[in-house]
Design an enzyme around this catalytic site. Structure first.
Site, PDB file in Angstrom:
ATOM      1  N   LEU A  23       0.826  -1.199   0.000  1.00 31.88           N
ATOM      2  CA  LEU A  23       0.000   0.000   0.000  1.00 31.88           C
ATOM      3  C   LEU A  23       0.860   1.248   0.000  1.00 31.88           C
ATOM      4  CD1 LEU A  23      -2.610   1.743   0.568  1.00 31.88           C
ATOM      5  CD2 LEU A  23      -2.167   1.316   3.000  1.00 31.88           C
ATOM      6  N   SER A  24       0.497   2.252  -0.811  1.00 30.67           N
ATOM      7  CA  SER A  24       1.083   3.581  -0.773  1.00 30.67           C
ATOM      8  C   SER A  24       2.590   3.507  -1.001  1.00 30.67           C
ATOM      9  CB  SER A  24       0.727   4.253   0.560  1.00 30.67           C
ATOM     10  OG  SER A  24       1.028   5.618   0.536  1.00 30.67           O
TER      11      SER A  24
END
Length: 366
Positions: free
Chosen positions: A145-146
């Protein structure tokens, strides 16, 4: 110029310090030590289910900024799914000595290059885990994620021979930023390289000349932290690598959200793209119904769709529950207003929740 760590620090202060940590007593992971060279100074966490199939698959999971490996596991539900399906999990974990906000340094040249820094540390962890747990080396996957999603793109580009597939959630394409200034620009969706340049960046990351891993892309259409232009750039980069056309092979809706698939000349699904309508920055999860997997919290967003289960199903390492209906074929497409290039009926456009005030305070938006 404000440092990236300062920018993220302001976001942390606005949202609450420590929100990405696992609640006390919920850490299901163990430490992996002595895994080889560790120039990136990362910690290695591991999860091996009580029941593991012969020659299991391995999933490498990369957390986002302000998060820990254990916290991301609890939120996403990866170890729960591993218990069901019998695969092994490896969680590289950032340390504050490297980045005060626990972000993987996906934009630092020394950490995003093959055989250097954090990328090489993760590679060493993977090789050690394969040997220690008799993992099927043809079934190794990576997701994040991210900043972890951006580091996923780094691993897929720099070590494509290691992976059968990857999944980038709210992340950025490989090689588009070298340093803090460019990282902030790309997060805003500014000055993105064109498709040809993106292809060149990925191919230049290694001397690989074989096939490329499959890729699953997830992004919220209301993500004001990492602009959705990054998801389109990831698509452009990987369409070039897989030599598939710009137009998808199929378009469907899954739980009301647009889903596109690209297939190669042999009919194999090599790229899929999920856009979650009305979702901000985070990992899509479901906490109720047959798709339930994970726990809602900061950056773990209960939208009724489990990215964890659907990514594993796309990779072919865990089936979707039988009670979940097949995706509906989308009718004649219209443009999704906030994400260029997505075909979706106008009736499916959900409310976009934007956190502009917090982002402006953090310096991510002008």
């Amino acid at each position: 110029m404000r440092r990236l760590s300062d920018t993220i620090g302001r976001l942390v202060a606005a949202r609450g310090v420590g929100e990405g940590m696992a609640p006390a007593g919920t850490d299901r992971l163990t430490d992996l030590t002595g895994f080889g060279r560790n120039p990136g100074n990362l910690r290695a966490r591991l999860y091996v289910p009580a029941s593991v199939g012969p020659r299991p698959a391995l999933v490498v999971v990369l957390h986002g900024c302000t998060q820990t490996a254990a916290g991301y596991d609890i939120g996403s539900g990866w170890s729960r799914l591993a218990d069901e399906a019998g695969f092994v999990l490896l969680f590289p974990e950032q340390q504050r000595a490297n980045n005060p906000n626990l972000c993987f340094n996906w934009f630092a040249t020394e950490d995003m290059s093959r055989d250097h820094g954090e990328a090489f540390s993760i590679r060493e962890m993977i090789v050690a885990t394969i040997a220690a747990h008799d993992v099927d080396s043809t079934r190794v996957f990576v997701t994040g994620l991210s900043a972890g999603g951006a580091m996923t793109a780094v691993m897929l580009a720099t070590y494509p021979e290691l992976f059968a597939g990857g999944a980038v959630i709210g992340g950025l394409p490989y090689g588009t930023a070298a340093g803090v200034v460019q990282a902030l620009d790309r997060m805003r969706g500014h000055a993105m390289p064109d498709a040809a340049a993106l292809d060149t960046l990925a191919r230049g990351a290694s001397t690989h000349h074989g096939g490329w891993p499959t890729l699953s892309i997830w992004h919220g259409d209301a993500d004001a932290t990492v602009h959705a232009a990054n998801a389109e750039a990831i698509l452009a980069q990987w369409r070039g690598l897989h030599d598939v056309p710009e137009a998808p092979s199929s378009c469907e809706t899954i739980a009301g959200h647009p889903h596109r698939t690209w297939r190669d000349a042999g009919g194999r699904a090599v790229i899929e793209d999920h856009r979650i309508l009305g979702m901000g920055h985070g990992t899509p999860i479901a906490t109720r119904g047959p798709e339930a997997c994970g726990t809602a919290g900061a950056f773990m967003l209960d939208v009724g769709v489990s990215s964890t289960r659907r990514i594993a199903a796309f990779w072919g390492i865990a089936p979707m529950p039988a009670a979940i209906a097949a995706p509906a074929t989308a009718p004649a497409p219209q443009r999704l207003r906030s994400v260029p290039g997505i075909a979706v009926p106008a009736a499916l456009k959900g409310p976009a929740t934007v956190i502009n005030d917090a982002l402006r305070a953090a310096g991510l938006l002008r």
